[in-house]
Design a protein around this motif. Sequence first.
Motif, PDB file in Angstrom:
ATOM      1  N   ILE A 368       0.852  -1.183   0.000  1.00 42.78           N
ATOM      2  CA  ILE A 368       0.000   0.000   0.000  1.00 42.78           C
ATOM      3  C   ILE A 368       0.892   1.238   0.000  1.00 42.78           C
ATOM      4  CG2 ILE A 368      -1.886   1.188   1.153  1.00 42.78           C
ATOM      5  CD1 ILE A 368      -2.571  -1.650   0.169  1.00 42.78           C
ATOM      6  N   ALA A 369       0.662   2.142  -0.919  1.00 40.29           N
ATOM      7  CA  ALA A 369       1.489   3.343  -1.035  1.00 40.29           C
ATOM      8  C   ALA A 369       1.508   4.112   0.281  1.00 40.29           C
ATOM      9  CB  ALA A 369       0.956   4.228  -2.155  1.00 40.29           C
ATOM     10  N   GLY A 370       2.704   4.379   0.770  1.00 42.06           N
ATOM     11  CA  GLY A 370       2.870   5.087   2.029  1.00 42.06           C
ATOM     12  C   GLY A 370       2.807   4.200   3.250  1.00 42.06           C
ATOM     13  N   LEU A 371       2.389   2.942   3.054  1.00 46.73           N
ATOM     14  CA  LEU A 371       2.254   1.993   4.166  1.00 46.73           C
ATOM     15  C   LEU A 371       2.940   0.680   3.793  1.00 46.73           C
ATOM     16  CD1 LEU A 371      -1.550   2.595   4.904  1.00 46.73           C
ATOM     17  CD2 LEU A 371       0.365   3.565   6.168  1.00 46.73           C
ATOM     18  N   GLU A 372       4.104   0.811   3.161  1.00 45.71           N
ATOM     19  CA  GLU A 372       4.781  -0.372   2.623  1.00 45.71           C
ATOM     20  C   GLU A 372       5.188  -1.372   3.687  1.00 45.71           C
ATOM     21  OE1 GLU A 372       4.994   2.825  -0.403  1.00 45.71           O
ATOM     22  OE2 GLU A 372       5.428   2.745   1.753  1.00 45.71           O
TER      23      GLU A 372
END
Length: 509
Positions: A368-372
Amino acid sequence: MNIPAKPGSSSVEIHGNFVDGREIEAGQGPMLDVRNPATGEVIAQIPNSTADDIDRAMKSARAAFDGKAWGGMDVRARARLVNKLADAFEANLDQLYKLETLNNGRPVNETRAQLSRLPDFFRYFAGLALARRDSVIPVEGSYLNYTLRTPIGIVANCTPFNHPLMILCKSLAAVLASGCVTVVKPSEYTPLTTLRLAKIFAEAGLPPGVFNVVLGLGQSAGKMLAEHPDIDKLVLTGGTEAGRIAGSAAAKVFAHQTMELGGKTPVMVFDDYDIDRAVNYAAFGAFIGAGQTCICASRHLVQTTIYDEFVAKLKAKTETIRIGDPSDPATQLGPVISARQRDRVLSYCKFGHEDGARLVAGGVAPKIAGLENGYFVEPTVFADVKADMRIFQEEVFGPFTSVTPFKDEADALRLANDSPFGLAAAIRTRDVARAHRVASGVKCGIVWINDHHRLDPASPWGGVGDSGVGRECGTESFDDHFNVKSVMVATNDAPFDWYRDTAGQRRLN
């Protein structure tokens, strides 16, 4: 509290146990990290409590139970206080649901909806305390026989990570309304809202020692709490093996026990039920809370006449679910609790492939972008699952469900009951007689007909088999917080001397 409200913050709070109405230092050695599962970042640190820490909390609880401030409180005064605690919970709802979302990764809309129900649990049990009546029992002879109920004492409560406050409050409301006291060991993954609630209740007037919190690992702090010689009742929600270990320990001191353990909920979908509605319930039951619930809709049993259509529509529905930041109101599926749990769910995807099931949707860990670094798993559906497969028999505890065809009602019940678990089941049908027949025949403690995942403080909650013992909620839970004393009063003044006229006596007991 200064716990960060947004992913990405580097602030870390240090917490201790909550004993005698205040937070205190505890434990020896390295602290345990508490992480935000959406980012993997450490947001707090807690101690791993020692035997001395557990004993200190138990002594505080015993002093409160025996003391005048709580143990001597009038029933009506206690009920008023429990209602006041419900009001305090409600007044702090915003901070509680945001903190719980941060700590366990459940989407904020889900968390808000769940926590908003919890004040009603305290109000319900306060009402039971006021309505309680002891019995007068008709017995043979000139006697008055009545019962007296007294609170059992200290309730040791081990709570899980998936619903930290909801599962705590199901027990805590009955504990407080009955006049008992408690020592709670929350999951080491999700202790933050339990600590916060203890502080809120202390500020609202709950006497010190009534509600204590000890922190640490289940295999150490939890084990020491369960086997402590001074507990009077053990309440545990967790895995079946953890229940066996804790229950064996508590049995040594003859403590009452209520345990909600594993589950493998069968959902029986008959062909007279609307398929679109069945699919919507399937997605809700399987993926709410990222599937990390003991009553997760993990086994869908679907009549062969609608099987292919059901699978196709469930695939389409599953692929629309929005995965992302749990603090975003648009998010519909958050992370699982830990990297370990993510890897466990993915291992069952591997088992499904190995055993010959057909992957319909999901089965991977998305980035997830920003929640790698978050612990995300795509909602996963396997079809053509047989009863001897691991994904049919074993609890996965993640956003994971299986679909199996059945021929008729008897076949559906055979498949549903082919499990050591017996917590919940669900039935989808418009045939009223069938609904009641199947509800009667399925082996479990909770059945939903044309619904899923519903509970109420008045409705008993618990399972059979490997899903545990005892019941939470309802009068069943309230009554199990008392010892019952039978009082027998002779109302006949006739002379009595057994040894003067033994031969003339007509009964001994």
